[in-house]
Scaffold this active site. Structure first.
Site, PDB file in Angstrom:
ATOM      1  CG  ASP A   1      25.697  18.683  14.241  1.00  0.00           C
ATOM      2  OD1 ASP A   1      26.592  18.248  13.508  1.00  0.00           O
ATOM      3  OD2 ASP A   1      25.879  19.588  15.093  1.00  0.00           O
TER       4      ASP A   1
ATOM      5  CD  GLU B   1       2.973  12.200  14.280  1.00  0.00           C
ATOM      6  OE1 GLU B   1       2.564  13.183  13.630  1.00  0.00           O
ATOM      7  OE2 GLU B   1       3.298  12.246  15.478  1.00  0.00           O
TER       8      GLU B   1
HETATM    9  C1  NOJ Z   1      29.424  17.999  13.643  1.00  0.00           C
HETATM   10  C2  NOJ Z   1      29.452  18.712  12.337  1.00  0.00           C
HETATM   11  O1  NOJ Z   1      29.559  17.780  11.304  1.00  0.00           O
HETATM   12  C3  NOJ Z   1      30.600  19.671  12.395  1.00  0.00           C
HETATM   13  O2  NOJ Z   1      30.885  20.235  11.155  1.00  0.00           O
HETATM   14  C4  NOJ Z   1      30.295  20.707  13.436  1.00  0.00           C
HETATM   15  O3  NOJ Z   1      31.410  21.554  13.603  1.00  0.00           O
HETATM   16  C5  NOJ Z   1      29.961  20.076  14.771  1.00  0.00           C
HETATM   17  N1  NOJ Z   1      29.116  18.940  14.667  1.00  0.00           N
HETATM   18  C6  NOJ Z   1      29.261  21.062  15.655  1.00  0.00           C
HETATM   19  O4  NOJ Z   1      27.965  21.277  15.170  1.00  0.00           O
END
Ligand code: NOJ
Ligand code: CA
Length: 591
Positions: free
Chosen positions: A240, A295
């Protein structure tokens, strides 16, 4: 006679001159020789667990619900699933606000449920990726609670980005950055003695404090989190906000284009620019994680969520020692236009090829308006940050036809592809959700000004004539399902020729047996009866993919057999099959 670039290969040359006279053919991507790494041509299905299937009737999808429905995914023919976060979370941002990276949220299940899901998926030949959320924790995370209880300058505060404010009394935020969900990216805390204190950075909601990736403990902790899940058997991670972990030193003000919409009319987060995004330091972190996953046995992978452009910048994330994949959001954002598709596909393949990487195609996910609805807008393929009932409503039929054509285009391309749950049913965006049902912090943080992402997160319809359309045994559903979803329920499409589900299933099968994911791409221009600006055509192995966006129907090339079509074909005056507007077909050369 066909013209060839220097790169064209010989098998194709004879095929072309025989079957495609008067065309210009340009090879821009070569097929992989031999068996590819599994992820290079994989189709990976994104499960948003809260909205997939509810096993216990509380109206919230859960991990046992996913396990119980894995057969659907096997039947569909995907290679792997990616699970959006299921960790312990106050769910202020759909679980992207993690309070404990090693625990499952009780609403979604238990660690034993994860183990059961992994075992069942592996048993059925599906790999499983999970989400890693390293840019921020939830404010409910133990570390943040400790930071709040600790003094300025303490080790606990150093795991986050705390600063003193500007202004005489520190009453102004430390810089002018904005949160993606609206308002300043800083929140001021109250110190232990009740005095107004430091500010902490949050690029997203105030309940999502950004971690300080200059801090060694943060590095050590995330390495341990990776190992925790790798030891349990996950096959990889979707990372993310991979482009946001490191901020420019000194956190300078940003006066350039901001991607935070403060009103519905503003362009949404088309791409991220500024000193908080795409800093060189993120690549060191990704390299360290690549070493960790390497790994472990079994070709485990990393996929980056990085909203950066141009495509050459994105290609830096998939250099050989970084993440294996990075979502191609430039493709997702492409307007409904042949020249634009041609350009984005060419640039993507060339940029990724230059670093030896696969291109990772995607059209929908839990953050964007579902692609049939984007394509049903007057400005087809534009990219609103959600659609409200008072906004222009997508043309549902046209959007579905275009959405199906876009999906067949994507699945015919060489590389990997991600599907978002429900797209195999052709689901549209839910645009008329009641205000009180909406939960996206984007909506809440902008006082409803920005409608947000709930419309693509509505629970799936499985059975038209069942409580909650088969999503939940009790009929409960955490977001209400529009009545129209009954038409899209899986049971109404199973075995029905021409249904969206059967189109996806057939496409995935053909893609696998014809090895299109590891195949080549040669543009074909000048097919009889086609206009360059209206018809996109390319050859991948022994398949020609033709997408017609023009009003004029296009004849099927003589000698080619139709493998699959996104829409019923027409017949011209001479009784030949034709490709109607907004349609993609896959054709096989006869030899
Ligand atoms: C990207 C994620 O896909 C989204 O849903 C989220 O709100 C933001 N990152 C923050 O984590
Ligand atoms: Ca449940």
């Amino acid at each position: 006679m066909a013209e060839f670039t220097q790169k064209v290969d010989h098998s194709m040359k004879s095929l072309m001159s025989k079957q495609l006279p008067s065309t210009t053919t340009t090879l821009i991507h070569r097929a992989i020789v031999g068996a590819p790494d599994w992820w290079r041509d994989a189709v990976i299905y994104q499960v948003y667990p809260r909205s997939f299937a509810d096993s216990n009737g509380d109206g919230i999808g859960d991990l046992p619900g996913v396990t119980a429905r894995l057969d659907h995914l096997v039947e569909l023919g995907v290679d792997a699933i990616w699970l959006s976060p299921f960790y312990r979370s106050p769910l202020k941002d759909g679980g992207y606000d993690v309070a404990d990276y090693r625990e499952v949220d009780p609403l979604l299940g238990t660690l034993a449920d994860v183990d059961a899901l992994l075992a069942a998926a592996h048993e059925q030949g599906l790999r499983v990726l999970v989400d890693l959320v390293p840019n921020h924790t939830s404010s409910a995370h133990g570390w943040f609670q400790e930071a709040l209880a600790s003094a300025p300058g303490s080790a606990a505060r150093d795991r986050y980005v705390f600063r003193t404010g500007r202004g005489e009394l520190g009453e102004e935020p430390p810089n002018n950055w904005l949160s993606k969900f609206g308002g300043p990216a800083w929140t001021r805390v109250t110190e232990a003695d009740d005095s107004p204190g430091e500010w902490y950075l949050h690029l997203f909601d105030s309940s999502q404090p950004d971690l300080n990736w200059e801090n060694a403990q943060v590095h050590a902790e995330f390495e341990q989190v990776l190992r925790f899940w790798l030891d349990r058997g996950v096959d990889g991670f979707r990372i993310d906000v991979a482009h946001g972990l490191v901020k420019a030193p000194e956190l300078p003000d940003w006066t350039g284009r901001t991607t935070t919409a403060t009103g519905r009319k503003r362009r949404p987060n088309v791409t991220d620019e500024g000193p908080m995004w795409d800093q060189d330091g993120v690549h060191e972190i990704l390299r360290a994680w690549r070493k960790v996953v390497a790994e472990y046995p079994g070709d485990r992978v990393l996929v980056a969520e990085a909203w950066v452009q141009p495509i050459e910048r994105l290609a830096r994330y998939v250099r050989p020692d970084e993440t294996h994949q990075a979502f191609n959001f430039e493709f997702l954002k492409t307007r409904w236009s042949v020249p634009r598709y041609r350009a984005v596909i060419t640039e993507s393949l060339e940029a990724n090829d230059s670093v030896g990487a696969t291109t990772t195609w995607v059209l929908s996910n839990h953050d964007v308006v579902r692609h049939p609805s984007r394509l049903g807008l007057k400005k087809a393929g534009s990219f609103p940050a959600g659609i409200a009932a008072t906004d222009e409503q997508p043309d549902e039929h046209r959007g579905l036809m275009r959405g199906r054509a876009a999906s067949l285009l994507m699945l015919g391309l060489p590389g990997s592809a991600y599907l978002y749950q429900g797209e195999e049913l052709g689901l549209p965006e839910a645009t008329a959700l009641p205000t009180e049902a909406r939960q996206d912090p984007t909506f809440l943080g902008t006082g409803g000004n920005k409608i947000g992402r709930d419309g693509c997160r509505v629970p799936l319809p499985w059975v038209a004539d069942a409580p909650a359309l088969g999503f939940s045994p009790s009929g409960a559903s955490w977001l209400p399902q529009p009545a129209s979803f009954a038409r899209y329920a899986l049971d109404t499409q199973l075995g029905v020729p021409g249904s969206t589900y059967e189109m996806y299933r057939a496409a995935l099968h053909l893609r696998r047996v014809r090895r299109l994911g590891s195949g080549s791409l040669a543009w074909v221009v000048g097919l009889a009866g086609t206009k360059k600006k209206k018809v996109l055509a390319f050859i991948n192995r022994d398949v020609m993919i033709v997408m017609n966006l023009g009003a004029a129907a296009v004849p099927i090339t003589p000698g080619c057999a139709v493998l699959i079509t996104s829409r019923r074909l027409g017949i011209d005056a001479e009784g030949r099959q034709t490709i109607p507007r907004d349609t993609t077909v896959w054709l096989r050369f006869s030899s």
